[in-house]
Design an enzyme around this catalytic site. Structure first.
Site, mmCIF file in Angstrom:
data_model
loop_
_atom_site.group_PDB
_atom_site.id
_atom_site.type_symbol
_atom_site.label_atom_id
_atom_site.label_comp_id
_atom_site.label_asym_id
_atom_site.label_seq_id
_atom_site.Cartn_x
_atom_site.Cartn_y
_atom_site.Cartn_z
ATOM 1 N N ALA A 77 -24.609 -38.572 -12.247
ATOM 2 C CA ALA A 77 -25.660 -39.142 -13.094
ATOM 3 C C ALA A 77 -27.024 -38.640 -12.654
ATOM 4 C CB ALA A 77 -25.647 -40.677 -12.990
ATOM 5 N N TYR A 143 -32.783 -45.449 -17.949
ATOM 6 C CA TYR A 143 -31.651 -45.431 -17.018
ATOM 7 C C TYR A 143 -30.713 -46.607 -17.282
ATOM 8 C CZ TYR A 143 -29.260 -45.846 -12.445
ATOM 9 O OH TYR A 143 -28.320 -45.966 -11.438
HETATM 10 P P1 NAD Z 1 -26.739 -39.024 -5.870
HETATM 11 O O1 NAD Z 1 -27.879 -38.405 -6.608
HETATM 12 O O2 NAD Z 1 -26.624 -38.738 -4.436
HETATM 13 O O3 NAD Z 1 -25.357 -38.639 -6.599
HETATM 14 C C1 NAD Z 1 -25.262 -38.232 -7.945
HETATM 15 C C2 NAD Z 1 -24.450 -36.939 -7.985
HETATM 16 O O4 NAD Z 1 -24.250 -36.544 -9.351
HETATM 17 C C3 NAD Z 1 -25.163 -35.775 -7.284
HETATM 18 O O5 NAD Z 1 -24.279 -35.136 -6.379
HETATM 19 C C4 NAD Z 1 -25.553 -34.842 -8.441
HETATM 20 O O6 NAD Z 1 -25.629 -33.480 -8.036
HETATM 21 C C5 NAD Z 1 -24.444 -35.136 -9.444
HETATM 22 N N1 NAD Z 1 -24.828 -34.827 -10.835
HETATM 23 C C6 NAD Z 1 -25.964 -35.181 -11.471
HETATM 24 N N2 NAD Z 1 -25.966 -34.699 -12.728
HETATM 25 C C7 NAD Z 1 -24.781 -34.038 -12.893
HETATM 26 C C8 NAD Z 1 -24.207 -33.327 -13.982
HETATM 27 N N3 NAD Z 1 -24.845 -33.179 -15.154
HETATM 28 N N4 NAD Z 1 -22.972 -32.785 -13.817
HETATM 29 C C9 NAD Z 1 -22.322 -32.901 -12.627
HETATM 30 N N5 NAD Z 1 -22.832 -33.553 -11.557
HETATM 31 C C10 NAD Z 1 -24.057 -34.119 -11.701
HETATM 32 O O7 NAD Z 1 -26.822 -40.597 -6.143
HETATM 33 P P2 NAD Z 1 -25.942 -41.811 -5.593
HETATM 34 O O8 NAD Z 1 -26.894 -42.801 -5.060
HETATM 35 O O9 NAD Z 1 -24.822 -41.316 -4.758
HETATM 36 O O10 NAD Z 1 -25.376 -42.425 -6.965
HETATM 37 C C11 NAD Z 1 -24.023 -42.293 -7.371
HETATM 38 C C12 NAD Z 1 -23.808 -43.146 -8.620
HETATM 39 O O11 NAD Z 1 -24.037 -44.524 -8.319
HETATM 40 C C13 NAD Z 1 -24.752 -42.816 -9.776
HETATM 41 O O12 NAD Z 1 -24.046 -42.900 -10.993
HETATM 42 C C14 NAD Z 1 -25.813 -43.891 -9.704
HETATM 43 O O13 NAD Z 1 -26.431 -44.121 -10.948
HETATM 44 C C15 NAD Z 1 -24.984 -45.075 -9.245
HETATM 45 N N6 NAD Z 1 -25.769 -46.119 -8.571
HETATM 46 C C16 NAD Z 1 -26.334 -45.887 -7.353
HETATM 47 C C17 NAD Z 1 -27.076 -46.913 -6.733
HETATM 48 C C18 NAD Z 1 -27.703 -46.746 -5.365
HETATM 49 O O14 NAD Z 1 -28.242 -47.734 -4.844
HETATM 50 N N7 NAD Z 1 -27.647 -45.556 -4.753
HETATM 51 C C19 NAD Z 1 -27.235 -48.156 -7.375
HETATM 52 C C20 NAD Z 1 -26.667 -48.330 -8.633
HETATM 53 C C21 NAD Z 1 -25.915 -47.313 -9.208
HETATM 54 C C1 UD2 Z 2 -32.983 -49.942 -7.621
HETATM 55 C C2 UD2 Z 2 -32.382 -48.558 -7.788
HETATM 56 C C3 UD2 Z 2 -32.734 -47.999 -9.119
HETATM 57 C C4 UD2 Z 2 -32.363 -48.969 -10.223
HETATM 58 C C5 UD2 Z 2 -33.074 -50.306 -9.953
HETATM 59 C C6 UD2 Z 2 -32.674 -51.343 -10.996
HETATM 60 C C7 UD2 Z 2 -32.250 -47.444 -5.643
HETATM 61 C C8 UD2 Z 2 -32.826 -46.426 -4.744
HETATM 62 N N1 UD2 Z 2 -32.914 -47.651 -6.790
HETATM 63 O O1 UD2 Z 2 -34.380 -49.887 -7.593
HETATM 64 O O2 UD2 Z 2 -32.006 -46.793 -9.308
HETATM 65 O O3 UD2 Z 2 -30.972 -49.140 -10.264
HETATM 66 O O4 UD2 Z 2 -32.645 -50.810 -8.681
HETATM 67 O O5 UD2 Z 2 -33.373 -52.501 -10.827
HETATM 68 O O6 UD2 Z 2 -31.229 -48.038 -5.382
HETATM 69 N N2 UD2 Z 2 -40.397 -50.680 -1.876
HETATM 70 C C9 UD2 Z 2 -41.485 -50.778 -1.033
HETATM 71 N N3 UD2 Z 2 -41.872 -49.657 -0.331
HETATM 72 C C10 UD2 Z 2 -41.233 -48.457 -0.446
HETATM 73 C C11 UD2 Z 2 -40.116 -48.368 -1.333
HETATM 74 C C12 UD2 Z 2 -39.731 -49.501 -2.045
HETATM 75 O O7 UD2 Z 2 -42.115 -51.831 -0.921
HETATM 76 O O8 UD2 Z 2 -41.625 -47.490 0.219
HETATM 77 C C13 UD2 Z 2 -39.964 -51.887 -2.597
HETATM 78 C C14 UD2 Z 2 -39.896 -51.678 -4.099
HETATM 79 O O9 UD2 Z 2 -41.152 -51.941 -4.694
HETATM 80 C C15 UD2 Z 2 -38.834 -52.689 -4.488
HETATM 81 C C16 UD2 Z 2 -37.896 -52.724 -3.265
HETATM 82 O O10 UD2 Z 2 -38.633 -52.167 -2.195
HETATM 83 O O11 UD2 Z 2 -39.388 -53.960 -4.676
HETATM 84 C C17 UD2 Z 2 -36.623 -51.920 -3.464
HETATM 85 O O12 UD2 Z 2 -36.981 -50.622 -3.935
HETATM 86 P P1 UD2 Z 2 -35.909 -49.481 -4.221
HETATM 87 O O13 UD2 Z 2 -36.657 -48.353 -4.857
HETATM 88 O O14 UD2 Z 2 -35.116 -49.204 -2.996
HETATM 89 O O15 UD2 Z 2 -34.889 -50.141 -5.230
HETATM 90 P P2 UD2 Z 2 -35.113 -50.872 -6.629
HETATM 91 O O16 UD2 Z 2 -34.369 -52.168 -6.527
HETATM 92 O O17 UD2 Z 2 -36.521 -50.899 -7.032
#
Ligand code: NAD
Ligand code: UD2
Length: 312
Positions: A77, A143
């Site tokens: 994604a 998103y």
């Molecule tokens: P990440 O960016 O490390 O992983 C996403 C991967 O998808 C990457 O390796 C990227 O190269 C690949 N990708 C992107 N576009 C692509 C495409 N068009 N074709 C093929 N591959 C593609 O992020 P992550 O944190 O590991 O997230 C993994 C999944 O979990 C995502 O779907 C993200 O939305 C979801 N998610 C993550 C969090 C979080 O806190 N990290 C929270 C909620 C949901």
């Molecule tokens: C998370 C997800 C985002 C989306 C969102 C949905 C991550 C990294 N992002 O955003 O993809 O799913 O949830 O609601 O998981 N903050 C600070 N200082 C910093 C960075 C962040 O104060 O340097 C605060 C920020 O303002 C927020 C909290 O920390 O209140 C968490 O921030 P985040 O970016 O890790 O995650 P979030 O929940 O905003």
């Protein structure tokens, strides 16, 4: 040997999932375009997996990727909320149409089960806590709309074609390999990196905002359980524990010995005040209960950032 596909397998969460699947004895195929992932994340399993560099928007890549697979974990994604705001069309092509193209290929190939990485973002700013799967969704970014659309496509494919599916709504995931390099990276990756560089953290607003932080190994466990289950629908994947940002910094300061005081900046537009998951659906229906306490997850993550600064 059963072959499973992980889209986005070179990413932060995906690479941990791939390592676990290999350890469990699966033949693992990864489809990733390396737009935000890195092949180095897969160094520990190099030679034991099949890596396809390709794009989920490309029908041929996707068909090749699902061929012969029994289960699919769909994690690829555009994950940055900010990027989806800047480029709603381009990100929808990946997050929405790419997911649909994967489902189409999975159906045609006779895949048994698809598990999708959705997000707590779909709840938006609904003030009711903890967030439950049956609460109304209030997406507030492209998103969140795209994740919700993909969830709906999964459930439609279930209903129309009998493709067994589950969507996991991840809360705030943290752990080794999370990239701290953008201001929109996960707050834990940013705070740990700054603490190790002896820099003050930037806190948006008063720091009283809360999140449900879940360690990546627990998310991997939830993905595995969801893939083995036949339960369908959406499931929160969080811990049920609410941690505020000031407390988070205090824990990190204590762990690292960083004595800097936070610098407060204006709140981020659209920032959600409180977020915490109700976790009884995943517990009751998937048998998933998070195992890694927050403090333990932080220590493990810190150990990794000490060895590999700046997310390398
Ligand atoms: P990440 O960016 O490390 O992983 C996403 C991967 O998808 C990457 O390796 C990227 O190269 C690949 N990708 C992107 N576009 C692509 C495409 N068009 N074709 C093929 N591959 C593609 O992020 P992550 O944190 O590991 O997230 C993994 C999944 O979990 C995502 O779907 C993200 O939305 C979801 N998610 C993550 C969090 C979080 O806190 N990290 C929270 C909620 C949901
Ligand atoms: C998370 C997800 C985002 C989306 C969102 C949905 C991550 C990294 N992002 O955003 O993809 O799913 O949830 O609601 O998981 N903050 C600070 N200082 C910093 C960075 C962040 O104060 O340097 C605060 C920020 O303002 C927020 C909290 O920390 O209140 C968490 O921030 P985040 O970016 O890790 O995650 P979030 O929940 O905003």
């Amino acid at each position: 040997m059963e072959t499973v596909l992980v889209t986005g397998g070179a990413g932060f969460i995906g690479s941990h999932l791939v390592e676990r699947l290999v350890a469990e004895g699966f033949a693992v195929r990864v489809l990733d375009d390396l737009s935000s992932g890195r092949v180095e994340h897969l160094a520990a399993v190099r030679g034991r997996i099949e890596f396809l560099e390709g794009d989920i928007r490309d029908g041929d890549d996707v068909r090749r990727a699902v061929a012969g697979c029994t289960r699919v974990f769909h994690l690829a994604a555009v994950v940055s909320v900010q990027k989806t705001v800047e480029d709603p069309l381009g990100s929808a092509a990946v997050n929405e149409m790419g997911s649909l193209s994967l489902l189409e290929a999975a159906r045609a190939a006779g895949v048994r089960r698809v598990v999708f990485a959705s997000s707590s973002a779909v709840y938006g700013d609904d003030p009711r806590l903890p967030k439950r799967e049956d609460h109304a969704v209030r997406p507030r970014s492209p998103y969140a709309v795209q994740k919700l659309a993909a969830e709906h496509y999964l459930s439609v494919y279930e209903g129309l074609f009998g493709l067994s599916t589950a969507s996991l709504r991840f809360f705030n995931v943290f752990g080794p390999r999370q990239d701290p390099s953008s201001p929109y990276s996960g707050v834990i990756s940013i705070f740990l990196t700054r603490a190790l560089a002896d820099e003050a953290p930037l806190i948006y607003g008063d720091g009283g905002q809360t999140r449900d932080f879940i360690y990546v190994a627990d998310v991997v466990e939830a993905l595995l359980r969801a893939s083995r289950s036949t339960e369908v629908g959406v499931f929160n994947v969080g811990t049920g524990r609410e941690v505020d940002i000031l407390t988070l910094w205090r824990e990190i300061a204590a762990l690292t010995g960083c004595g800097r005081s936070p610098r407060h900046l204006p709140p981020r537009p659209g920032d959600i005040r409180r977020s915490v998951a109700a976790i009884d659906e995943a517990a009751g229906r998937l048998g998933f209960v998070p195992q890694v306490p927050f403090e333990e997850g932080l220590s493990r993550t810190l150990a990794w950032y000490r060895r590999a600064p700046a997310g390398s």
